[in-house]
Design a protein around this motif. Structure first.
Motif, PDB file in Angstrom:
ATOM      1  N   ARG A  97       0.868  -1.304   0.147  1.00 43.08           N
ATOM      2  CA  ARG A  97      -0.119   0.010  -0.019  1.00 43.08           C
ATOM      3  C   ARG A  97       0.782   1.381  -0.030  1.00 43.08           C
ATOM      4  O   ARG A  97       2.000   1.222   0.823  1.00 43.08           O
ATOM      5  CB  ARG A  97      -0.859  -0.139   1.153  1.00 43.08           C
ATOM      6  CG  ARG A  97      -2.039   1.005   1.265  1.00 43.08           C
ATOM      7  CD  ARG A  97      -2.598   0.924   2.668  1.00 43.08           C
ATOM      8  NE  ARG A  97      -3.588   2.098   2.658  1.00 43.08           N
ATOM      9  CZ  ARG A  97      -4.995   2.250   2.388  1.00 43.08           C
ATOM     10  NH1 ARG A  97      -5.305   1.081   1.806  1.00 43.08           N
ATOM     11  NH2 ARG A  97      -5.563   3.364   2.514  1.00 43.08           N
ATOM     12  N   VAL A  98       0.689   2.212  -0.822  1.00 41.13           N
ATOM     13  CA  VAL A  98       1.296   3.303  -0.976  1.00 41.13           C
ATOM     14  C   VAL A  98       0.720   4.482   0.006  1.00 41.13           C
ATOM     15  O   VAL A  98      -0.406   4.460   0.305  1.00 41.13           O
ATOM     16  CB  VAL A  98       1.072   4.157  -2.225  1.00 41.13           C
ATOM     17  CG1 VAL A  98       1.990   5.461  -2.534  1.00 41.13           C
ATOM     18  CG2 VAL A  98       1.431   3.292  -3.433  1.00 41.13           C
ATOM     19  N   LEU A  99       1.694   4.888   0.939  1.00 45.64           N
ATOM     20  CA  LEU A  99       1.337   5.701   2.029  1.00 45.64           C
ATOM     21  C   LEU A  99       1.383   6.993   1.830  1.00 45.64           C
ATOM     22  O   LEU A  99       2.006   7.499   1.029  1.00 45.64           O
ATOM     23  CB  LEU A  99       2.295   5.177   3.438  1.00 45.64           C
ATOM     24  CG  LEU A  99       2.288   3.927   3.757  1.00 45.64           C
ATOM     25  CD1 LEU A  99       3.029   3.633   4.982  1.00 45.64           C
ATOM     26  CD2 LEU A  99       0.768   3.074   3.782  1.00 45.64           C
ATOM     27  N   VAL A 100       0.360   7.766   2.411  1.00 43.40           N
ATOM     28  CA  VAL A 100       0.305   9.370   2.260  1.00 43.40           C
ATOM     29  C   VAL A 100       0.528   9.873   3.544  1.00 43.40           C
ATOM     30  O   VAL A 100      -0.354   9.613   4.583  1.00 43.40           O
ATOM     31  CB  VAL A 100      -1.198   9.644   1.655  1.00 43.40           C
ATOM     32  CG1 VAL A 100      -1.338   9.257   0.372  1.00 43.40           C
ATOM     33  CG2 VAL A 100      -2.108   9.121   2.326  1.00 43.40           C
ATOM     34  N   SER A 101       1.467  10.773   3.509  1.00 43.50           N
ATOM     35  CA  SER A 101       1.772  11.510   4.921  1.00 43.50           C
ATOM     36  C   SER A 101       2.594  12.961   4.595  1.00 43.50           C
ATOM     37  O   SER A 101       3.557  12.840   3.846  1.00 43.50           O
ATOM     38  CB  SER A 101       2.375  10.618   5.676  1.00 43.50           C
ATOM     39  OG  SER A 101       2.882  11.432   7.144  1.00 43.50           O
ATOM     40  N   ASP A 102       2.292  13.966   5.169  1.00 43.78           N
ATOM     41  CA  ASP A 102       3.203  15.121   5.094  1.00 43.78           C
ATOM     42  C   ASP A 102       4.176  15.199   6.135  1.00 43.78           C
ATOM     43  O   ASP A 102       4.937  15.940   6.382  1.00 43.78           O
ATOM     44  CB  ASP A 102       2.158  16.276   5.010  1.00 43.78           C
ATOM     45  CG  ASP A 102       0.989  16.418   4.077  1.00 43.78           C
ATOM     46  OD1 ASP A 102       1.436  15.776   3.140  1.00 43.78           O
ATOM     47  OD2 ASP A 102       0.154  16.817   4.455  1.00 43.78           O
ATOM     48  N   ASP A 103       3.817  14.544   7.283  1.00 46.90           N
ATOM     49  CA  ASP A 103       4.548  14.649   8.779  1.00 46.90           C
ATOM     50  C   ASP A 103       5.239  13.274   8.956  1.00 46.90           C
ATOM     51  O   ASP A 103       6.021  13.493   9.919  1.00 46.90           O
ATOM     52  CB  ASP A 103       3.593  15.142   9.700  1.00 46.90           C
ATOM     53  CG  ASP A 103       2.412  14.220   9.787  1.00 46.90           C
ATOM     54  OD1 ASP A 103       2.314  13.165   9.448  1.00 46.90           O
ATOM     55  OD2 ASP A 103       1.493  14.470  10.709  1.00 46.90           O
TER      56      ASP A 103
END
Ligand code: NAP
Length: 470
Positions: free
Chosen positions: A270-276
């Motif tokens: 799963r491609v993860l999405v995060s800015d932090d």
């Protein structure tokens, strides 16, 4: 499912829930930082929009409250049996009924829809000494809010979707955080932001605007799948480029960057999405440990080089047992055949919904109907419409047993696995919870949401067989 049943006049209807409230994963996962990685406006049910999601990516409390509100708004409360665990279900061929055993007594049903999901049996790693750790230790899905992390040495095992939300949420308060990474995930920017009261007011005033926004969010997420993301193509290279740039932008230390660079094709897991996430790993009180974990001791975690990492608290962000939890549903179909037996060669269901030998039994988010790129709620709604069509057929002909013809089911599964054979999940150079013990992807639909919608637009009755009880 329940709302659509009521609208279609299908009943009596009973919703069995093992816990004391609704919400599923959004009730269970209360870990710090828990949020959805699909925007709220796309994640909401199509017929129960919410104009005022506070952020683009809502947090767990907001989604849990939304689900509670849906129960009230659609009058589901009287149909709910909470704190009721299903302990077994047996098909009664003579009467064409399911006998469902629960810890509060049995009930009979003409049809059953399993909406039990697959990600609710925490998987704890088989590490020697796991039980010996002296401090508090818990799984991400069973967060112990009684344990203060302030000023303590915390270890987090795992770098999946749960861990990457937990780490940035707790890093500022802990004395030190050691993240035990077995394989680094691909992480792309999330670009999360507050939506604010003016957006909510506009969406309330102009519902078409909200629908257009939802359509845009949906379309954006379909693009990679349309471009062949599932096959490890050019779309994956663009994703990898974006993720590498994201990593470079946040992590200055080349050694840490190297540790965090995945060695498999983007999309395989799963491609993860995060800015932090990356900024949290760059903090001076956070260390990324890549040595294989050899043992857990009363004091901490020992890695392969013999180092003992001293810890006060240990968090297992180690995921869930998907294959185990679904196949272990204690269901016995026609001729005494259990679900576990039916699936001992691998999970699979006709169009991800129905199963030969298990009449009038339907799955929501069954095998191979999860997604890595878009909102699964879209998949669930497509399945609900399909199941309603089946239930209406059953209602029109009481005493009927409806199940997929074995040949139709075999054809569907052969085509599905031929499609999966060339996919990034099979050939992307990784192992993940998408695969069963035999390495077969049993979790994901290998195409767009639109292609699944086409596949389940309405039941093809030639693909089913029916029998009538006396
Ligand atoms: P996961 O994706 O299965 O990740 C588990 C992590 O634990 C992996 O990094 C795995 O390493 C690691 N691990 C397992 N056993 C280990 C061991 N013995 N030693 C070291 N590391 C070990 O689990 P998850 O993060 O809970 O996420 C599960 C799914 O839930 C997600 O894919 C997603 O579908 C859903 N979810 C969604 C959201 C969201 O919407 N934001 C949030 C959380 C979860 P490897 O990678 O090497 O296997």
């Amino acid at each position: 499912m329940a709302i659509r049943c009521r609208e279609a006049g299908i009943g009596p209807l009973r919703i069995l829930e093992k816990a004391g409230s609704v919400g599923g994963v959004w009730r269970e996962n209360t870990y710090p930082g828990a949020a959805c990685d699909i925007p709220g406006h796309l994640y909401a049910l199509s017929f129960a929009p919410k104009a005022d999601w506070s952020r683009l990516y809502p947090t767990q409390p907001e989604i849990a409250a939304y689900l509670e509100a849906v129960v009230e708004r659609f009058g589901l409360r009287p149909h709910l049996s909470l704190d009721t665990t299903v302990t077994g279900a047996v098909w009664d061929e003579a009467r064409a009924l399911w006998r469902i055993e629960t810890d509060r007594g049995p009930l009979l049903a003409r049809a059953v829809v399993s909406a039990a999901g697959g990600l609710h049996h925490p998987a704890l790693p088989d590490i020697p000494g796991r039980g010996s750790f002296a401090g508090p230790a818990f799984h991400s899905a069973a967060w112990d809010h009684g344990v203060s992390l302030a000023g303590r040495r915390v270890g987090v095992i795992g770098t999946g979707a749960s861990a990457i939300q937990i780490v940035p949420a707790i890093a500022p308060e802990v004395a030190s955080l050691t993240l035990f990474q077995r394989s680094p995930p691909w992480v792309v920017p999330r670009n999360d932001h507050a939506l604010g009261p003016r957006v909510a007011a506009a969406f309330r005033r102009w519902p078409l605007l909200r629908r257009a926004f939802r359509g845009l969010l949906y379309g954006q997420r379909e693009i990679p799948a349309v471009l062949g993301f599932t096959r490890g193509s050019f779309a994956n290279r663009i994703g990898e480029f974006t993720a590498r740039r994201h990593l470079r932008g946040a992590i200055a230390d080349p050694a840490l960057r190297e540790k965090l660079t995945p060695r498999y094709r983007l999309g395989c897991k799963r491609v993860l999405v995060s800015d932090d996430y990356y900024p949290a790993l760059a903090r001076s009180n956070v260390a990324v440990e890549t040595g294989t974990i050899r043992a857990i001791t009363p004091r901490g975690v020992v890695t392969q080089d013999g180092t003992e990492h001293a810890l006060d608290v240990l968090v297992y962000a180690t995921g869930f047992d998907l294959a185990g939890s679904v196949a272990q549903l204690p269901v016995t179909g026609r001729g005494g055949r259990t679900l576990a037996r039916a699936w001992d060669g691998g999970m699979g269901a006709h169009r991800g919904i129905a199963l030969s030998g298990f009449p009038n039994w339907f799955f929501l988010l069954g095998p191979n109907t999860g997604l890595g790129h878009n909102s699964v709620v879209l998949m669930i709604e497509a399945q609900v419409a399909y199941v309603i069509a089946c239930l209406e057929r059953l209602a029109a002909s009481p005493g009927t047993a409806l199940e997929p013809a074995p040949e139709a089911q075999a054809r569907f599964l052969a085509e599905l696995h031929a499609e999966l054979a060339g996919s990034v999940w099979q050939r992307g150079g990784c192992a993940s919870w998408y695969q069963d013990e035999g390495g077969r992807n049993v979790a994901l639909w290998p195409g767009t949401v639109a292609s699944y919608r086409r596949a389940v637009r309405s039941p093809v009755w030639d693909e089913y067989v029916t029998a009538k009880s006396e």
